[in-house]
Design an enzyme around this catalytic site. Structure first.
Site, short mmCIF file in Angstrom:
data_model
loop_
_atom_site.label_atom_id
_atom_site.label_comp_id
_atom_site.label_asym_id
_atom_site.label_seq_id
_atom_site.Cartn_x
_atom_site.Cartn_y
_atom_site.Cartn_z
N PHE A 202 -50.43 17.57 83.81
CA PHE A 202 -50.23 17.45 82.36
C PHE A 202 -51.57 17.21 81.66
O PHE A 202 -51.85 17.79 80.60
CB PHE A 202 -49.26 16.32 82.08
CG PHE A 202 -48.88 16.16 80.63
CD1 PHE A 202 -47.82 16.89 80.09
CD2 PHE A 202 -49.56 15.28 79.80
CE1 PHE A 202 -47.46 16.74 78.76
CE2 PHE A 202 -49.21 15.13 78.47
CZ PHE A 202 -48.15 15.86 77.95
N LYS A 203 -52.41 16.35 82.24
CA LYS A 203 -53.71 16.07 81.65
C LYS A 203 -54.57 17.34 81.61
O LYS A 203 -55.25 17.61 80.60
CB LYS A 203 -54.42 14.98 82.45
CG LYS A 203 -55.85 14.68 82.00
CD LYS A 203 -55.90 14.08 80.61
CE LYS A 203 -57.33 13.93 80.09
NZ LYS A 203 -58.15 12.99 80.86
N LEU A 204 -54.53 18.12 82.66
CA LEU A 204 -55.32 19.36 82.68
C LEU A 204 -54.80 20.37 81.67
O LEU A 204 -55.58 21.09 81.04
CB LEU A 204 -55.32 19.96 84.09
CG LEU A 204 -56.10 19.18 85.14
CD1 LEU A 204 -55.90 19.79 86.51
CD2 LEU A 204 -57.58 19.13 84.79
N ASN A 207 -56.14 19.17 78.40
CA ASN A 207 -57.57 19.44 78.29
C ASN A 207 -57.86 20.93 78.16
O ASN A 207 -58.87 21.31 77.58
CB ASN A 207 -58.30 18.86 79.50
CG ASN A 207 -58.63 17.39 79.30
OD1 ASN A 207 -58.25 16.79 78.30
ND2 ASN A 207 -59.35 16.80 80.24
#
Length: 340
Positions: A202-204, A207
Protein backbone atom coordinates in the site's frame (compact mmCIF):
# COMPACT_ATOMS: atom_id res chain seq x y z
CA UNK A 1 -7.29 12.78 28.95
CA UNK A 2 -6.88 11.65 25.34
CA UNK A 3 -8.70 13.44 22.58
CA UNK A 4 -11.97 11.75 21.65
CA UNK A 5 -11.28 12.81 18.08
CA UNK A 6 -8.22 10.54 18.04
CA UNK A 7 -10.40 7.47 18.54
CA UNK A 8 -12.33 8.17 15.32
CA UNK A 9 -9.04 7.74 13.44
CA UNK A 10 -8.39 4.27 14.87
CA UNK A 11 -10.05 1.23 13.24
CA UNK A 12 -9.83 -0.79 16.47
CA UNK A 13 -11.64 -0.82 19.79
CA UNK A 14 -9.56 0.17 22.81
CA UNK A 15 -7.44 -2.69 24.23
CA UNK A 16 -9.06 -4.34 27.25
CA UNK A 17 -8.28 -2.80 30.64
CA UNK A 18 -6.84 -4.27 32.74
CA UNK A 19 -4.83 -6.50 30.46
CA UNK A 20 -1.39 -7.40 29.15
CA UNK A 21 -0.40 -3.93 27.97
CA UNK A 22 3.13 -3.17 26.80
CA UNK A 23 5.19 -1.76 29.65
CA UNK A 24 8.50 -1.02 27.95
CA UNK A 25 8.88 0.49 24.48
CA UNK A 26 12.06 0.57 22.37
CA UNK A 27 12.90 2.53 19.22
CA UNK A 28 15.60 1.55 16.71
CA UNK A 29 16.72 4.02 14.04
CA UNK A 30 16.96 7.66 15.10
CA UNK A 31 17.27 9.17 11.62
CA UNK A 32 15.49 12.06 9.92
CA UNK A 33 12.06 10.49 10.49
CA UNK A 34 12.87 8.34 13.49
CA UNK A 35 14.09 11.26 15.58
CA UNK A 36 10.72 13.01 15.54
CA UNK A 37 8.74 9.78 15.89
CA UNK A 38 10.79 8.71 18.91
CA UNK A 39 10.64 12.17 20.44
CA UNK A 40 6.86 12.38 20.11
CA UNK A 41 6.43 8.84 21.39
CA UNK A 42 8.57 9.62 24.43
CA UNK A 43 6.43 12.69 25.03
CA UNK A 44 3.23 10.70 24.59
CA UNK A 45 0.30 11.50 26.81
CA UNK A 46 -0.47 9.22 29.72
CA UNK A 47 -2.49 6.32 28.31
CA UNK A 48 -4.54 4.15 30.68
CA UNK A 49 -2.93 0.71 30.91
CA UNK A 50 0.49 1.84 29.67
CA UNK A 51 3.39 2.68 31.97
CA UNK A 52 5.56 5.73 31.33
CA UNK A 53 9.05 4.27 31.70
CA UNK A 54 11.74 5.92 29.52
CA UNK A 55 11.71 5.07 25.82
CA UNK A 56 14.76 2.91 25.08
CA UNK A 57 16.83 3.96 22.05
CA UNK A 58 19.36 2.29 19.79
CA UNK A 59 21.06 3.73 16.73
CA UNK A 60 24.17 2.75 14.78
CA UNK A 61 25.74 6.16 15.43
CA UNK A 62 25.39 7.82 18.86
CA UNK A 63 24.99 11.49 17.90
CA UNK A 64 21.25 11.68 17.28
CA UNK A 65 20.19 9.57 20.29
CA UNK A 66 22.45 11.73 22.46
CA UNK A 67 20.79 14.83 21.04
CA UNK A 68 17.38 13.39 21.91
CA UNK A 69 18.46 12.60 25.47
CA UNK A 70 19.76 16.15 25.80
CA UNK A 71 16.44 17.51 24.51
CA UNK A 72 14.12 15.36 26.64
CA UNK A 73 16.14 14.12 29.60
CA UNK A 74 16.80 10.59 30.83
CA UNK A 75 13.41 10.37 32.51
CA UNK A 76 11.88 10.27 29.00
CA UNK A 77 14.52 8.50 26.88
CA UNK A 78 17.51 6.27 27.58
CA UNK A 79 20.17 4.95 25.20
CA UNK A 80 20.80 1.20 25.33
CA UNK A 81 24.30 -0.14 24.86
CA UNK A 82 23.27 -2.90 22.45
CA UNK A 83 20.41 -4.23 20.37
CA UNK A 84 20.39 -7.32 22.59
CA UNK A 85 19.72 -5.20 25.67
CA UNK A 86 16.89 -3.36 23.93
CA UNK A 87 15.25 -6.53 22.57
CA UNK A 88 15.43 -8.36 25.89
CA UNK A 89 14.08 -5.36 27.81
CA UNK A 90 11.17 -4.29 25.59
CA UNK A 91 7.62 -5.46 25.02
CA UNK A 92 7.29 -3.34 21.85
CA UNK A 93 10.20 -2.57 19.51
CA UNK A 94 9.59 0.02 16.79
CA UNK A 95 12.07 0.31 13.92
CA UNK A 96 12.54 3.08 11.36
CA UNK A 97 15.49 2.15 9.19
CA UNK A 98 17.24 3.56 6.13
CA UNK A 99 17.09 0.76 3.57
CA UNK A 100 16.43 -2.93 2.96
CA UNK A 101 19.98 -4.02 3.79
CA UNK A 102 19.83 -2.32 7.20
CA UNK A 103 16.35 -3.75 7.89
CA UNK A 104 17.60 -7.24 7.04
CA UNK A 105 20.68 -6.87 9.24
CA UNK A 106 18.80 -5.49 12.24
CA UNK A 107 16.02 -8.08 12.11
CA UNK A 108 18.55 -10.90 11.75
CA UNK A 109 20.07 -9.66 15.01
CA UNK A 110 16.59 -9.61 16.58
CA UNK A 111 16.02 -13.24 15.58
CA UNK A 112 19.43 -14.29 16.87
CA UNK A 113 18.84 -12.59 20.23
CA UNK A 114 15.36 -14.07 20.68
CA UNK A 115 16.53 -17.54 19.65
CA UNK A 116 19.25 -17.43 22.30
CA UNK A 117 16.94 -16.01 24.95
CA UNK A 118 13.39 -17.11 24.16
CA UNK A 119 10.78 -14.58 25.41
CA UNK A 120 8.38 -15.70 28.12
CA UNK A 121 5.81 -12.98 27.40
CA UNK A 122 4.48 -11.28 24.29
CA UNK A 123 6.80 -9.07 22.23
CA UNK A 124 5.68 -6.94 19.30
CA UNK A 125 8.05 -5.73 16.56
CA UNK A 126 6.85 -2.83 14.39
CA UNK A 127 8.67 -1.95 11.15
CA UNK A 128 7.69 1.58 10.03
CA UNK A 129 9.93 2.16 7.01
CA UNK A 130 9.26 1.08 3.41
CA UNK A 131 10.74 -2.35 2.75
CA UNK A 132 10.77 -4.47 -0.38
CA UNK A 133 10.82 -7.97 1.07
CA UNK A 134 9.46 -9.14 4.42
CA UNK A 135 11.29 -11.77 6.47
CA UNK A 136 8.71 -13.83 8.36
CA UNK A 137 11.21 -15.69 10.57
CA UNK A 138 10.59 -13.34 13.52
CA UNK A 139 6.96 -14.41 13.82
CA UNK A 140 8.01 -18.05 14.14
CA UNK A 141 9.54 -17.38 17.55
CA UNK A 142 7.12 -18.12 20.44
CA UNK A 143 5.35 -15.10 21.97
CA UNK A 144 6.69 -12.87 19.18
CA UNK A 145 4.55 -10.84 16.78
CA UNK A 146 5.60 -8.79 13.78
CA UNK A 147 3.55 -6.06 12.14
CA UNK A 148 4.41 -3.84 9.19
CA UNK A 149 3.47 -0.22 9.73
CA UNK A 150 4.91 2.17 7.11
CA UNK A 151 4.05 5.83 7.48
CA UNK A 152 3.10 8.56 5.04
CA UNK A 153 4.67 11.96 5.61
CA UNK A 154 7.92 13.94 5.56
CA UNK A 155 10.09 14.71 8.60
CA UNK A 156 8.20 18.01 8.93
CA UNK A 157 4.94 16.06 9.16
CA UNK A 158 6.51 13.66 11.65
CA UNK A 159 7.63 16.64 13.72
CA UNK A 160 3.98 17.69 14.07
CA UNK A 161 2.81 14.12 14.82
CA UNK A 162 0.56 14.17 11.74
CA UNK A 163 1.76 10.99 10.02
CA UNK A 164 -0.71 8.59 8.42
CA UNK A 165 0.09 5.10 9.69
CA UNK A 166 -0.64 1.92 7.71
CA UNK A 167 -0.76 -1.43 9.49
CA UNK A 168 -0.89 -5.11 8.61
CA UNK A 169 -0.25 -8.16 10.75
CA UNK A 170 -1.55 -9.71 13.97
CA UNK A 171 -4.83 -8.01 14.94
CA UNK A 172 -4.28 -7.78 18.70
CA UNK A 173 -0.75 -6.44 18.20
CA UNK A 174 -2.01 -3.77 15.80
CA UNK A 175 -4.61 -2.70 18.33
CA UNK A 176 -2.02 -2.32 21.10
CA UNK A 177 0.41 -0.40 18.88
CA UNK A 178 -2.26 1.83 17.33
CA UNK A 179 -3.14 3.23 20.74
CA UNK A 180 0.54 3.93 21.35
CA UNK A 181 1.08 5.76 18.06
CA UNK A 182 -2.14 7.81 17.74
CA UNK A 183 -2.20 10.67 18.53
CA UNK A 184 1.37 10.75 19.86
CA UNK A 185 3.08 9.98 16.52
CA UNK A 186 0.39 10.06 13.82
CA UNK A 187 -3.12 11.29 13.19
CA UNK A 188 -4.77 8.11 11.88
CA UNK A 189 -4.31 4.41 11.18
CA UNK A 190 -5.30 2.50 8.04
CA UNK A 191 -5.71 -1.25 8.67
CA UNK A 192 -4.95 -3.61 5.78
CA UNK A 193 -5.56 -6.96 7.43
CA UNK A 194 -3.28 -9.69 8.76
CA UNK A 195 -1.04 -10.30 5.71
CA UNK A 196 2.14 -8.37 6.58
CA UNK A 197 2.88 -7.81 2.87
CA UNK A 198 -0.17 -5.58 2.44
CA UNK A 199 0.96 -2.45 4.30
CA UNK A 200 4.32 -2.06 2.47
CA UNK A 201 2.54 -2.70 -0.83
CA UNK A 202 0.00 0.00 0.00
CA UNK A 203 2.85 2.39 0.85
CA UNK A 204 4.52 1.72 -2.49
CA UNK A 205 1.25 2.31 -4.34
CA UNK A 206 0.90 5.64 -2.54
CA UNK A 207 4.49 6.58 -3.29
CA UNK A 208 4.02 5.66 -6.94
CA UNK A 209 1.31 8.32 -7.14
CA UNK A 210 3.51 10.89 -5.42
CA UNK A 211 6.58 10.01 -7.50
CA UNK A 212 4.61 10.05 -10.75
CA UNK A 213 3.21 13.46 -9.86
CA UNK A 214 6.67 14.82 -9.06
CA UNK A 215 7.97 13.56 -12.41
CA UNK A 216 5.11 15.23 -14.28
CA UNK A 217 5.65 18.47 -12.33
CA UNK A 218 9.34 18.38 -13.18
CA UNK A 219 8.64 17.98 -16.87
CA UNK A 220 6.08 20.79 -16.82
CA UNK A 221 8.41 23.16 -14.97
CA UNK A 222 11.21 22.43 -17.42
CA UNK A 223 8.97 23.15 -20.39
CA UNK A 224 7.84 26.37 -18.73
CA UNK A 225 11.41 27.41 -18.03
CA UNK A 226 12.40 26.81 -21.65
CA UNK A 227 9.40 28.82 -22.84
CA UNK A 228 10.15 31.71 -20.50
CA UNK A 229 7.23 31.09 -18.14
CA UNK A 230 8.24 31.56 -14.51
CA UNK A 231 8.02 28.52 -12.27
CA UNK A 232 5.84 30.43 -9.80
CA UNK A 233 3.23 30.90 -12.52
CA UNK A 234 3.19 27.19 -13.31
CA UNK A 235 3.16 26.49 -9.58
CA UNK A 236 -0.14 28.33 -9.24
CA UNK A 237 -1.72 25.26 -10.84
CA UNK A 238 -0.28 22.75 -8.36
CA UNK A 239 0.72 23.63 -4.79
CA UNK A 240 2.68 20.41 -4.01
CA UNK A 241 5.59 21.20 -6.30
CA UNK A 242 6.65 24.37 -4.52
CA UNK A 243 10.07 22.89 -3.73
CA UNK A 244 10.94 22.52 -7.41
CA UNK A 245 9.65 25.99 -8.23
CA UNK A 246 11.96 27.49 -5.61
CA UNK A 247 14.97 25.19 -6.17
CA UNK A 248 14.53 23.98 -2.58
CA UNK A 249 16.28 20.61 -2.73
CA UNK A 250 17.45 20.07 0.86
CA UNK A 251 16.68 16.44 1.67
CA UNK A 252 17.21 16.88 5.40
CA UNK A 253 13.84 18.65 5.64
CA UNK A 254 12.10 16.64 2.92
CA UNK A 255 12.48 13.11 1.56
CA UNK A 256 16.07 12.16 0.70
CA UNK A 257 16.65 11.05 -2.88
CA UNK A 258 18.14 7.72 -1.74
CA UNK A 259 14.76 6.88 -0.27
CA UNK A 260 13.09 7.92 -3.51
CA UNK A 261 15.35 5.67 -5.57
CA UNK A 262 14.77 2.77 -3.18
CA UNK A 263 11.01 3.20 -3.35
CA UNK A 264 11.04 3.62 -7.13
CA UNK A 265 12.98 0.35 -7.39
CA UNK A 266 10.44 -1.40 -5.16
CA UNK A 267 7.54 0.05 -7.17
CA UNK A 268 9.07 -1.18 -10.44
CA UNK A 269 9.52 -4.64 -8.89
CA UNK A 270 5.87 -4.54 -7.83
CA UNK A 271 4.69 -3.59 -11.32
CA UNK A 272 6.72 -6.48 -12.74
CA UNK A 273 5.34 -8.95 -10.19
CA UNK A 274 1.74 -8.04 -11.04
CA UNK A 275 2.25 -7.42 -14.79
CA UNK A 276 0.96 -3.89 -14.32
CA UNK A 277 3.29 -1.43 -16.11
CA UNK A 278 3.73 2.15 -14.92
CA UNK A 279 5.91 3.89 -17.56
CA UNK A 280 6.05 7.17 -15.66
CA UNK A 281 7.76 5.38 -12.74
CA UNK A 282 10.39 3.97 -15.12
CA UNK A 283 11.15 7.51 -16.30
CA UNK A 284 11.06 8.87 -12.76
CA UNK A 285 13.53 6.19 -11.64
CA UNK A 286 15.93 7.19 -14.43
CA UNK A 287 15.62 10.88 -13.54
CA UNK A 288 16.21 10.20 -9.84
CA UNK A 289 19.42 8.35 -10.68
CA UNK A 290 20.46 11.19 -13.00
CA UNK A 291 19.85 13.74 -10.25
CA UNK A 292 21.85 11.67 -7.75
CA UNK A 293 24.75 11.25 -10.18
CA UNK A 294 24.91 15.01 -10.82
CA UNK A 295 24.67 15.80 -7.12
CA UNK A 296 27.39 13.30 -6.22
CA UNK A 297 29.66 14.82 -8.89
CA UNK A 298 29.01 18.28 -7.45
CA UNK A 299 29.84 17.03 -3.95
CA UNK A 300 33.14 15.59 -5.14
CA UNK A 301 33.95 18.98 -6.71
CA UNK A 302 32.86 20.86 -3.59
CA UNK A 303 30.07 22.62 -5.52
CA UNK A 304 26.97 21.00 -4.00
CA UNK A 305 24.55 23.48 -2.42
CA UNK A 306 22.99 20.85 -0.11
CA UNK A 307 24.57 17.81 1.50
CA UNK A 308 21.48 15.59 1.12
CA UNK A 309 19.40 15.94 -2.03
CA UNK A 310 15.59 15.84 -1.78
CA UNK A 311 13.69 13.64 -4.22
CA UNK A 312 12.16 16.77 -5.73
CA UNK A 313 15.64 17.06 -7.30
CA UNK A 314 14.18 14.64 -9.85
CA UNK A 315 13.61 17.77 -11.97
CA UNK A 316 17.35 17.70 -12.74
CA UNK A 317 16.71 14.84 -15.18
CA UNK A 318 14.31 16.90 -17.24
CA UNK A 319 16.43 20.04 -16.98
CA UNK A 320 19.70 18.52 -18.20
CA UNK A 321 17.87 16.79 -21.03
CA UNK A 322 16.63 20.25 -22.04
CA UNK A 323 20.10 21.80 -21.77
CA UNK A 324 19.41 23.64 -18.50
CA UNK A 325 21.25 23.81 -15.19
CA UNK A 326 20.08 20.89 -13.04
CA UNK A 327 19.50 22.64 -9.71
CA UNK A 328 19.66 26.41 -10.28
CA UNK A 329 16.82 27.89 -12.32
CA UNK A 330 18.40 31.36 -12.04
CA UNK A 331 20.98 30.24 -14.60
CA UNK A 332 18.37 29.35 -17.20
CA UNK A 333 18.24 31.26 -20.45
CA UNK A 334 14.79 31.31 -21.95
CA UNK A 335 14.17 30.41 -25.54
CA UNK A 336 12.61 33.36 -27.35
CA UNK A 337 10.62 32.40 -30.43
CA UNK A 338 10.71 34.90 -33.25
CA UNK A 339 7.54 35.82 -35.08
CA UNK A 340 7.43 34.61 -38.67
Amino acid sequence: MESLHAHTNLPYSRPATPGLHPSQIGFVGIGAMGYFMARNLANRRVIPGFTNSPLLLWNRSPERPQKLVKELGEDRVRITQSLEELVNSCDVVITNLANDAVVKSIYEQFVKTLTQNSPVRSKIFVETSTVGEIDGSLSKIPHTHFITSPVFGTPAVADKAQLVIVMSGDYRSKKEVAYLLVPSVGRKVIDLGENVEKAPTFKLIGNSMILGAIEVFGEAYTLGEKAGIEADRVNDLMAYSDRMAKDSFDGTIGFAIEGGIKDASHIRHLTSTYDSPMPVIDVAHQHLITARAIHNAQKREGKAVVDTLDWSGIIAGSRVAAGLDPFDSKKHQNVVLEDD
